[in-house]
Scaffold this active site. Structure first.
Site, mmCIF file in Angstrom:
data_model
loop_
_atom_site.group_PDB
_atom_site.id
_atom_site.type_symbol
_atom_site.label_atom_id
_atom_site.label_comp_id
_atom_site.label_asym_id
_atom_site.label_seq_id
_atom_site.Cartn_x
_atom_site.Cartn_y
_atom_site.Cartn_z
ATOM 1 N N GLU A 216 93.536 62.283 -10.398
ATOM 2 C CA GLU A 216 93.256 60.955 -10.930
ATOM 3 C C GLU A 216 94.272 59.905 -10.513
ATOM 4 O O GLU A 216 93.936 58.727 -10.415
ATOM 5 C CB GLU A 216 93.191 61.012 -12.471
ATOM 6 C CG GLU A 216 91.960 61.701 -13.013
ATOM 7 C CD GLU A 216 90.692 60.928 -12.744
ATOM 8 O OE1 GLU A 216 90.674 59.695 -12.914
ATOM 9 O OE2 GLU A 216 89.686 61.551 -12.331
ATOM 10 N N SER B 123 55.672 81.485 -55.468
ATOM 11 C CA SER B 123 55.919 82.632 -56.349
ATOM 12 C C SER B 123 57.375 83.076 -56.365
ATOM 13 O O SER B 123 57.765 83.884 -57.228
ATOM 14 C CB SER B 123 55.036 83.809 -55.930
ATOM 15 O OG SER B 123 53.666 83.491 -56.107
#
Length: 733
Positions: A163, A429
């Site tokens: 970089e 249920s």
């Protein structure tokens, strides 16, 4: 004799007036500053004669010898070069002044430099599993800060190599790199290189937006100069590594290392360091989670740059190239995101404002989380389309209420909506155990007989799912076969408000409507609270608060929160817990959940299916774990007859098998061990044993044979039933 002069006897050439050469650039008096004034005009006749006078003939060439042509005189360049240099200097000076003005103007938009400070890094929450492994990170930065001195030396070098090669020599702006990028972009006629230094990138990340404008670029330069003045090179690099974006939501080198390699940045290899350094150029495009090949190729360029700059040896570069970095396959499951999100929802209540980075240790077991995720995904991939099911959720608790696994949906990457904690669905249920427990607490027993026959209440006529009726049945049989009519009769007998109070006492937190339809599970609940409300059955009657956070510690190790283990205490008499366990084991032995498969373990539970097959449930438990499974669709559209008896039971069985591996066998409270089912048998109180093969798979089962007739003897009390059933005081009923 007249003497001849020297030139006598020779031909005399005519002498013409001297003509000015067109190439003569010598100055005369008229060209000089302050020279003599021009002569007075000659008389008009003379001027007229001169005008009429034809141009003189050129002199005839001499005989015998040709005259060379006249050479034109060169114009002197001194004044021209002088003027060029002068105007170039003037224009350059004006350019510098203009640039300074622009810089001053843009700098005026920034806060005063004497008050400018590095923004405080947002706190990061690291979520750990019960074994200490990282599950996920949360926060704006997504990872804790790691000092540069704790990183491998080649990690920061990799960023400098690819970089900003002159990072340690420039003053924040790299003129050479900027000029090279400018030439490259001009020759290629498109933006191929950037001239930003690491310092400029840091300035952008710390203070500016990501917009690409000339104004922002100027501000970036000003801030870069300020950073170089205020901090050392290593401090700048430290800030950069802990804040730059690496793709996939990872900010900072620690978050990226955890995200891609499942390890701390302190432990990354050279190949992994090169890959991390290569990502910042284009994090979205090169993220290894979506473009592993591209990330590896970029890493190879980083290694080459490091070798060229003598940061690593040839052998080190060769070894890293031979074994490029790979995405971690041993990382935490995708579903861990649901756990982390739920943790973050609770942090404010437990800790308040975060003092900085914190670490949260949870109760989640990675192996169980992984098993639950795979079981849900595999089942839906295989049978989801067949049954018209698109989503699912699962919660596993231990008998203390600690969350061991939590799946909030089929894929966290596709949907972050937590269906295990946030969603509310009709349990059908699966709500009936609270009705039967209320009935037991009102004096009934598992052997109590109620009529399975049509019920009508003000125009409401609930029916069994099979649309047939069995007449007198025990409560054990009615619960195992999930008979709706018996559930409604019991609700009307004890009262809907009593049923609601029981469910609330055991752990249901959602609003419940105290009306007769609650007998069929019409009030919506979450998967988490239904699992927690079943836990008192598994532990003998102790209420629990479902919890996932164990401890919270600050970055310096200070404990900010420690779970104390407090809970609601006893919410059910142990005798009633034993009765319910005896009844619900029959659901797996002869009832709707007979497909459940957990060899060697005593298990109980209840299936549930809401109206039009919109929701399918199974909540089952052993003496160690309670697991609730829900399947359905987010828009509540009906499934293709997905019921609690099929897919939820299948998922439950897979997860519970994993959970009980190498775990000492324990019986459910009540001591229900007999010979039979899966090594652990289940007798039917007051009736004969019903073999599993006699029960249909795809609908609530019918009773095989006649139900036992009620015995004409004194009413069974709770104490008498407990003594007879569990202490050998009489025949089990």
């Amino acid at each position: 004799m007249v003497a001849r002069g020297r030139g006598e006897g020779m031909r005399r050439e005519p002498v013409l007036e001297r003509q000015e050469s067109l190439f003569d650039i010598r100055l005369d008096a008229r060209d000089r500053s302050g020279g003599a004034p021009p002569p007075a005009d000659p008389p008009r006749r003379v001027r007229a004669a001169k005008k009429a006078e034809p141009p003189p003939e050129p002199p005839a060439p001499r005989r015998g010898r040709a005259e060379p042509p006249a050479r034109p005189r060169r114009r002197r360049r001194g004044p021209f070069l002088f003027r060029l240099v002068k105007w170039g200097f003037i224009l350059g000076l004006w350019g510098v002044l203009a640039l300074a003005g622009v810089i001053a103007y843009e700098a005026s938009k920034l806060p005063p430099m004497q008050t400018l400070m590095i923004p405080k890094r947002p706190p990061t929450v690291t979520v750990l599993a019960a074994d200490g492994k990282a599950l996920a990170t949360r926060g704006d930065m997504g990872g804790v800060a790691v000092p540069i001195r704790e990183l491998p030396p080649y990690l920061p070098k990799a960023f400098v190599a690819i970089e900003d090669q002159r990072f340690y020599s420039h003053f924040g702006l790299d003129p050479e790199g900027l000029a090279r990028a400018l030439v490259t972009n001009l020759t290629s006629r498109r933006l191929r290189q950037g001239g930003s230094t690491l310092t400029q990138q840091l300035a952008k990340n710390l203070f500016l937006t990501q917009e690409r404008t000339a104004s922002r670029k100027v501000q970036e330069l000003v801030l870069a100069l300020w950073l170089e003045h205020k901090f050392t090179k290593d401090e700048i690099l430290d800030l950069y590594l802990n804040r730059v974006y690496f793709g996939a939501g990872a900010y900072g080198v620690e978050a990226a290392a955890q995200r891609y390699f499942g390890k701390s940045a302190r432990q990354v290899s050279l190949a992994e360091a090169a890959m991390l350094a290569g990502l910042v150029n284009s994090p979205s495009r090169l993220a290894p989670t979506r473009n592993l090949r591209g990330a590896q190729q970029r890493a190879a360029l980083v290694l080459s740059a490091m070798r060229q700059q003598a940061m690593i040896s040839q052998d080190m570069a060769g070894a890293a190239l031979a074994r490029p970095a790979q995405l971690s396959r041993a990382g935490m499951p995708d579903s861990s995101g649901y756990v982390a999100d739920w943790v973050m929802d609770q942090m404010d209540s437990f800790v308040g404002e975060l003092p900085g980075d914190v670490t949260v240790r949870t109760t989640v077991e990675p192996a169980l989380q992984q098993a639950a995720e795979r079981a849900l995904e595999d089942t839906l991939a295989k049978s989801g389309a067949k049954y018209g099911v698109g989503q699912g959720a699962l919660v596993m608790l231990d008998t203390d209420g600690a969350v061991k696994a939590l799946i909030g949906g089929r894929s966290y990457a596709d949907s972050q909506y937590n269906r295990a904690v946030t969603a509310r669905r009709q349990p059908g249920s699966a709500f009936k155990p609270f009705i039967y427990l209320t009935a037991l607490e009102h004096g009934l027993t598992p052997d109590t007989v109620r009529e399975d026959a049509p019920v009508q209440l003000k125009g409401w006529r609930p029916e069994n799912s099979t649309h047939d009726y069995r007449g007198p049945v025990t409560l054990t049989t009615a619960l195992a076969l999930s008979l709706n009519t018996v559930s409604v009769r019991l609700t009307l007998e004890v009262g809907p408000k009593a049923v609601v109070a029981t469910a609330k006492r055991l752990g249901i937190a959602s609003a419940l409507d105290p009306n007769p339809s609650i007998a069929l599970g019409t009030s919506e609940v979450s998967v988490l609270e239904l699992a927690s409300a079943y836990t008192p059955f598994a532990n003998g009657g102790i209420g629990v608060v479902p919890h996932v956070i164990d401890t919270v510690k600050s970055a310096d190790g200070k404990t900010l929160y420690q779970r104390a283990g407090a809970g609601p205490g006893r919410v059910m008499d142990p005798a009633y817990a034993a009765m319910m366990n005896q009844m619900m084991t029959q659901t797996l032995a002869i009832g709707t959940a007979r497909r459940a498969d957990l060899p060697g373990w005593q298990a109980a539970g209840k299936t549930g299916t809401s109206q039009d097959y919109r929701d399918a449930w199974f909540v089952g438990y052993t003496a160690r774990y309670v697991t609730a499974v829900w399947l359905g669709n987010d828009d509540s559209s009906p499934t293709k007859k997905a019921s609690g008896a099929n897919l939820p039971v299948e998922i439950w069985s897979r997860v519970m098998k994993t959970a009980h591996q190498n775990v000492p066998v324990a019986e459910l409270p009540g001591g229900l061990r007999t010979a039979g089912f899966g090594g652990i048998g289940y007798g039917q109180p007051g009736g004969s044993f019903l073999p599993p093969e006699s029960v249909p798979d795809d609908r609530p089962p019918a009773v095989v044979g006649e139900a036992p007739a009620p015995r004409q003897e004194e009413p069974m009390t709770l104490d008498r039933w407990f003594v007879q059933t569990f202490l050998g005081g009489g025949q089990r009923r």
